[in-house]
Design an enzyme around this catalytic site. Structure first.
Site, PDB file in Angstrom:
ATOM      1  N   TYR A  37       0.782  -1.237   0.000  1.00 32.72           N
ATOM      2  CA  TYR A  37       0.000   0.000   0.000  1.00 32.72           C
ATOM      3  C   TYR A  37       0.815   1.288   0.000  1.00 32.72           C
ATOM      4  O   TYR A  37       0.256   2.365  -0.136  1.00 32.72           O
ATOM      5  CB  TYR A  37      -0.958  -0.014   1.199  1.00 32.72           C
ATOM      6  CG  TYR A  37      -1.991  -1.103   1.067  1.00 32.72           C
ATOM      7  CD1 TYR A  37      -3.051  -0.975   0.176  1.00 32.72           C
ATOM      8  CD2 TYR A  37      -1.882  -2.281   1.799  1.00 32.72           C
ATOM      9  CE1 TYR A  37      -3.991  -1.980   0.032  1.00 32.72           C
ATOM     10  CE2 TYR A  37      -2.819  -3.299   1.657  1.00 32.72           C
ATOM     11  CZ  TYR A  37      -3.868  -3.147   0.774  1.00 32.72           C
ATOM     12  OH  TYR A  37      -4.795  -4.149   0.628  1.00 32.72           O
TER      13      TYR A  37
ATOM     14  N   PHE B  30     -10.311  -4.351  11.147  1.00 35.74           N
ATOM     15  CA  PHE B  30     -11.561  -4.049  10.440  1.00 35.74           C
ATOM     16  C   PHE B  30     -11.460  -4.497   8.998  1.00 35.74           C
ATOM     17  O   PHE B  30     -10.390  -4.823   8.527  1.00 35.74           O
ATOM     18  CB  PHE B  30     -11.893  -2.553  10.530  1.00 35.74           C
ATOM     19  CG  PHE B  30     -10.828  -1.623  10.008  1.00 35.74           C
ATOM     20  CD1 PHE B  30     -10.810  -1.244   8.675  1.00 35.74           C
ATOM     21  CD2 PHE B  30      -9.832  -1.145  10.846  1.00 35.74           C
ATOM     22  CE1 PHE B  30      -9.826  -0.385   8.198  1.00 35.74           C
ATOM     23  CE2 PHE B  30      -8.844  -0.278  10.376  1.00 35.74           C
ATOM     24  CZ  PHE B  30      -8.851   0.087   9.044  1.00 35.74           C
TER      25      PHE B  30
END
Length: 431
Positions: free
Chosen positions: A140, A431
């Site tokens: 990322y 999450f």
């Protein structure tokens, strides 16, 4: 949207928001992407999380399924939440999750297409940043994300540590009581919302999160066995803390050798935390206390009679990654522990945060960042700036590693004085 971001050979793959009736196909693609095809469909969980426009899928029109419809080969989801920044403000952020690309469709730009679409939409909605949990370190950074809030767990040998030191301050007349799942569901959210502003890096917990952990929603593959939840209350009945844990039934012959695993720990103040840790270390039969996710610098080892009884958990690593989308909104929201001024030359492949910026903090803890034409003190990309933003990163360490450039001697140390915080950022929730 599909025509703008189609990817792949022959432009046969379309990236677009899914509809509710495509949740089953999307769920199947996630299972393949995470290499868990044996897991039963998570229909109830997907329905609870569905939000129009926030679940993306890549659909291959050249390889339809048995029903003749394009096959879903990649997934992406985001949702809005608040990220606690130094000083206690909640920064509106875009939380990215459920990112998968089937192994049959790698290297076709599908992740890039989904990510760029979502980040651009997040900026338009007013999100100052985006966050995610990175499964692999090297994925990322190219999208401007930097590691910003690591996790630092501990394993404590109860016998070697000698347990919690006597005399630690606790609330006079406090009590600790076990809670039912219904009480956890009813009282946990309010307690967490009171705690969240005290911890930089913390995020909100959506309603489905609480429903899942209270056993109200079934999520195949989510192996959460029934454990123990205990609430801490002061003498006047005020709820100030909560711990949730499991104990494995393990014995060494006739001797108990049970590990106690802490799954959730919330304390509004130091006295509550001391009482909860004392409670944990007093549980019968427990030989090891395992807390896989604690904040960096958590004082637990110093609460022990022998801190050598604690060692780092093997999963301690980078955890929450941050991508800045709006520098004025982000830097104006946080507070600063020391006054100072620094000029940054920021590079950003997308151009959203690129340019020369002057960051200034006042003695009252407020600060702002504005564009400037002045000579820069530091040159860095937006991912490294994200690493520094919450106060846990070290500009001096990044400079030593060749990951940012000092244009003015001593600028990295000045950056650390300006940006670092006494309480390290920590997010306890995946999450």
């Amino acid at each position: 949207m599909g025509d703008d971001v189609q990817q792949g050979p022959g432009r046969g793959v379309e990236i677009r928001a899914i509809t509710r009736d495509e949740l089953a196909d999307w769920d199947r693609a996630i299972a393949l992407g995470f290499m868990r095809p044996h897991v039963a469909p998570a229909r109830e969980w997907r329905e609870a999380l569905f939000e129009p426009g926030r679940m993306l899928g890549a659909f291959d029109h050249e390889a339809p399924g048995a029903d003749g419809r394009p096959r879903c080969v990649a997934t992406f989801r985001s949702f809005d939440t608040g990220l606690t920044v130094p000083g206690g403000a909640l920064l509106p952020v875009d939380a990215v999750t459920a990112v998968t690309v089937n192994s049959t469709h790698r290297r076709r730009g599908l992740l890039s297409g989904m990510m760029r679409h979502d980040l651009a939409a997040a900026r338009e909605r007013g999100s100052a940043a985006a966050i995610l949990i990175a499964a692999e370190y090297n994925i990322y950074g190219r999208f401007g994300f930097g590691s910003a809030a690591p996790l630092a767990g501990l394993r404590v040998d109860v016998l070697r540590s000698g347990g919690i030191r006597a005399g630690l301050p606790v609330h006079e007349g406090h009590r600790i009581d076990f809670a039912t799942p219904a009480e956890f569901r009813e009282l946990g959210p309010g307690l967490h919302e009171r705690w969240r502003p005290t911890q930089p890096g913390a995020i909100g917990r959506f309603d489905a999160w609480w429903r899942l952990r209270a056993g109200e929603i079934d999520l195949p593959g989510f192996d959460r066995k029934q454990g123990f939840t205990a609430f801490h209350r002061t003498a006047d009945g005020t709820l100030t803390g909560m711990i949730d844990y499991t104990v494995d039934d393990k014995w060494d012959g006739a001797y108990p050798d049970c590990p106690l695993t802490v799954r959730d720990f919330v304390a509004l103040d130091r006295k509550t935390a001391n009482a909860l840790w004392r409670f944990v270390f007093s549980v019968d039969w427990v030989r090891h206390v395992v807390a896989a996710n604690l904040g960096p610098g958590d004082p637990l080892p110093l609460l022990l009679n022998d801190p050598r009884g604690a060692r780092s958990h093997e999963e301690a690593a980078d955890f929450t990654w941050l991508r800045l989308l709006d520098l004025p909104a982000a830097f104006d929201a946080r507070r600063y522990e020391a006054p100072g001024r620094l000029v940054l030359d920021v590079t950003d492949r997308e151009g959203w945060t690129a340019g020369r910026w002057a960051l200034q903090a006042a003695a009252d803890g407020t600060g702002r960042i504005v564009r400037t034409e002045e000579p820069a003190d530091l040159a860095l990309d937006t991912a490294r700036l994200a690493t520094l933003y919450l106060g846990g990163g070290s500009a001096a360490a990044l400079a030593d590693a060749g990951l940012l450039t000092e244009l003015t001697p001593g600028a990295a140390v000045r950056a650390d004085t300006l940006l670092r915080t006494a309480r390290a950022p920590w997010n306890q929730d995946s999450f």
